[in-house]
Write a protein that holds these residues in place. Sequence first.
Motif, short mmCIF file in Angstrom:
data_model
loop_
_atom_site.label_atom_id
_atom_site.label_comp_id
_atom_site.label_asym_id
_atom_site.label_seq_id
_atom_site.Cartn_x
_atom_site.Cartn_y
_atom_site.Cartn_z
N THR A 134 -32.49 -35.27 -36.24
CA THR A 134 -31.91 -35.64 -37.53
C THR A 134 -30.38 -35.50 -37.46
OG1 THR A 134 -33.87 -34.79 -38.66
CG2 THR A 134 -31.89 -35.12 -40.00
N THR A 135 -29.67 -36.47 -38.04
CA THR A 135 -28.21 -36.39 -38.05
C THR A 135 -27.76 -35.35 -39.07
OG1 THR A 135 -27.97 -38.13 -39.70
CG2 THR A 135 -28.00 -38.81 -37.40
N VAL A 136 -26.60 -34.82 -38.85
CA VAL A 136 -26.03 -33.83 -39.77
C VAL A 136 -25.82 -34.46 -41.15
CG1 VAL A 136 -24.00 -32.39 -40.21
CG2 VAL A 136 -24.94 -32.54 -37.90
N GLU A 137 -25.45 -35.74 -41.17
CA GLU A 137 -25.23 -36.41 -42.46
C GLU A 137 -26.52 -36.47 -43.26
OE1 GLU A 137 -22.94 -40.40 -44.11
OE2 GLU A 137 -23.91 -40.46 -42.15
N LYS A 138 -27.67 -36.78 -42.62
CA LYS A 138 -28.97 -36.82 -43.29
C LYS A 138 -29.35 -35.43 -43.78
CE LYS A 138 -30.43 -41.12 -43.01
NZ LYS A 138 -30.76 -41.90 -44.25
N THR A 169 -20.38 -31.97 -37.23
CA THR A 169 -19.93 -33.36 -37.32
C THR A 169 -21.05 -34.23 -37.89
OG1 THR A 169 -18.56 -32.99 -35.36
CG2 THR A 169 -18.94 -35.28 -36.02
N ASP A 170 -20.72 -35.04 -38.90
CA ASP A 170 -21.74 -35.83 -39.60
C ASP A 170 -22.49 -36.77 -38.68
OD1 ASP A 170 -21.04 -34.53 -41.86
OD2 ASP A 170 -19.93 -36.18 -42.80
N THR A 171 -21.81 -37.36 -37.69
CA THR A 171 -22.43 -38.40 -36.85
C THR A 171 -23.31 -37.81 -35.75
OG1 THR A 171 -20.45 -38.42 -35.48
CG2 THR A 171 -20.56 -40.02 -37.28
N LYS A 172 -23.23 -36.52 -35.48
CA LYS A 172 -24.04 -35.92 -34.42
C LYS A 172 -25.39 -35.45 -34.97
CE LYS A 172 -20.29 -34.31 -31.42
NZ LYS A 172 -19.71 -33.16 -30.71
N THR A 173 -26.36 -35.30 -34.06
CA THR A 173 -27.67 -34.82 -34.46
C THR A 173 -27.69 -33.30 -34.43
OG1 THR A 173 -28.53 -34.83 -32.20
CG2 THR A 173 -28.75 -36.88 -33.48
N VAL A 174 -28.75 -32.75 -35.01
CA VAL A 174 -28.91 -31.30 -35.02
C VAL A 174 -29.01 -30.77 -33.58
CG1 VAL A 174 -30.44 -29.41 -35.71
CG2 VAL A 174 -30.01 -31.30 -37.28
N LEU A 175 -29.68 -31.54 -32.72
CA LEU A 175 -29.82 -31.13 -31.33
C LEU A 175 -28.47 -31.15 -30.62
CD1 LEU A 175 -31.62 -30.43 -28.89
CD2 LEU A 175 -31.92 -32.90 -28.51
N GLU A 176 -27.65 -32.18 -30.86
CA GLU A 176 -26.34 -32.30 -30.22
C GLU A 176 -25.38 -31.19 -30.66
OE1 GLU A 176 -26.18 -37.16 -29.59
OE2 GLU A 176 -25.34 -36.26 -31.39
N GLU A 177 -25.61 -30.68 -31.87
CA GLU A 177 -24.77 -29.59 -32.36
C GLU A 177 -25.29 -28.22 -31.89
OE1 GLU A 177 -21.96 -29.63 -33.46
OE2 GLU A 177 -21.54 -31.28 -34.82
#
Length: 408
Positions: A34-38, A73-81
């Motif tokens: 899931t993206t941070v923005e979602k 960062t809004d465009t990154k996913t939870v995993l990427e963060e």
Amino acid sequence: MFVQEEKIFAGKVLRLHVCTMEGAEWLEEVPEDTTVEKLKERCLKHCVPGSLEDPKTLTHHKLIHATSEKVLTDTKTVLEENIQDRDVLLLVKKRAPPPLPKMADVSAEEKRKQEQKTPDKDAILKATANLPSRSVDRTVAHHSMRDFQTELRKILVSLIEVAQKLLALNPDAVELFKKANAMLDEDEEDRVDEIALRQLTEMGFPESRAVKALRLNHMSVTQAMEWLIEHADDPTVDAPLPGQTPSEATAEVGASSAEATAGPSSEVGEEEAKDELTEIFKKIRRKREFRPDPRAVIALMEMGFDEKEVVDALRVNNNQQNAACEWLLGDRKPSPEDLDKGIDTNSPLFQAILENPVVQLGLTNPKTLLAFEDMLENPLNSTQWMNDPETGPVMLQISRIFQTLNRT
């Protein structure tokens, strides 16, 4: 049994604790892709119902990872963060940007800056255009600002003559100057540290070489030893230091011995007393003759200059090697002869110095004459005499009088 394809390939579900600044707290379960923005959108729906009707609400908030204090960062996913299960996130409203200044405020700020701006040459000429002009020779005014150190030598030359005349009128003048001459022997600057000398001679170095090494290295045993080792095979190692010759040293020792053996005579005539006083003056002057820095002499002579002109250069420039080198390469002004010229005895400066009571009293003290003689040939010793309780007040008054008249 039928299972939806997206559930089969869905990522790992993370359970995250979300908090707000108002104290609300809940658990969000989201897939790791899931993206941070979602995620932020879901959090806003939970804590501020109906807030998403305004599209700006989403951009006015941010999610912060509580442990690392990192803004997600809004465009990154939870995993990427790199968010893990059970991590705590903080939902925060961003600070509103400062309002843009109004045109009136901008104009006022620009006006303030212009008022504080340093005026340029044109502005100064415009502002002073109506002022009456004065014919001031700025070159002459600049050169009239005399340097104290330059003038001090001339003052000392003239004061020494006055002090000698005053002291010669004292009936005990001969005895006073014998005592003063003995003071010079006690304070002889060329004296060698006996302990340091013994250390070097015990190492096997010849005494004459050890004395030379200590004088060249300011009585440092370590540096003197290094110098002796470095110059062991130097054919000129036993040569006397520049500015000092064996005959002069012998003459000085002989003069001191003769003085020690000579006793005061109760029936010395007036002429004999004057002659004796003159001889003592000569001894004092000889002992206080300028002593060039041996290292500077050697360094300048290695450049090809003659020893006499090197000594003259160091004398003119107070033993400063770089200044002496520039003097040798330049027009060689002032000349060594200029150093022996006194100040105009009819000048307001010299008259003001002689009228000062502290100076008048000091001129009758033989120690003041010794101080003048010493500073005349060794200006670097001025600090020593300025701190002396007997000569310091005299030097302070001379300095104050000079500074006062120089400002007028």
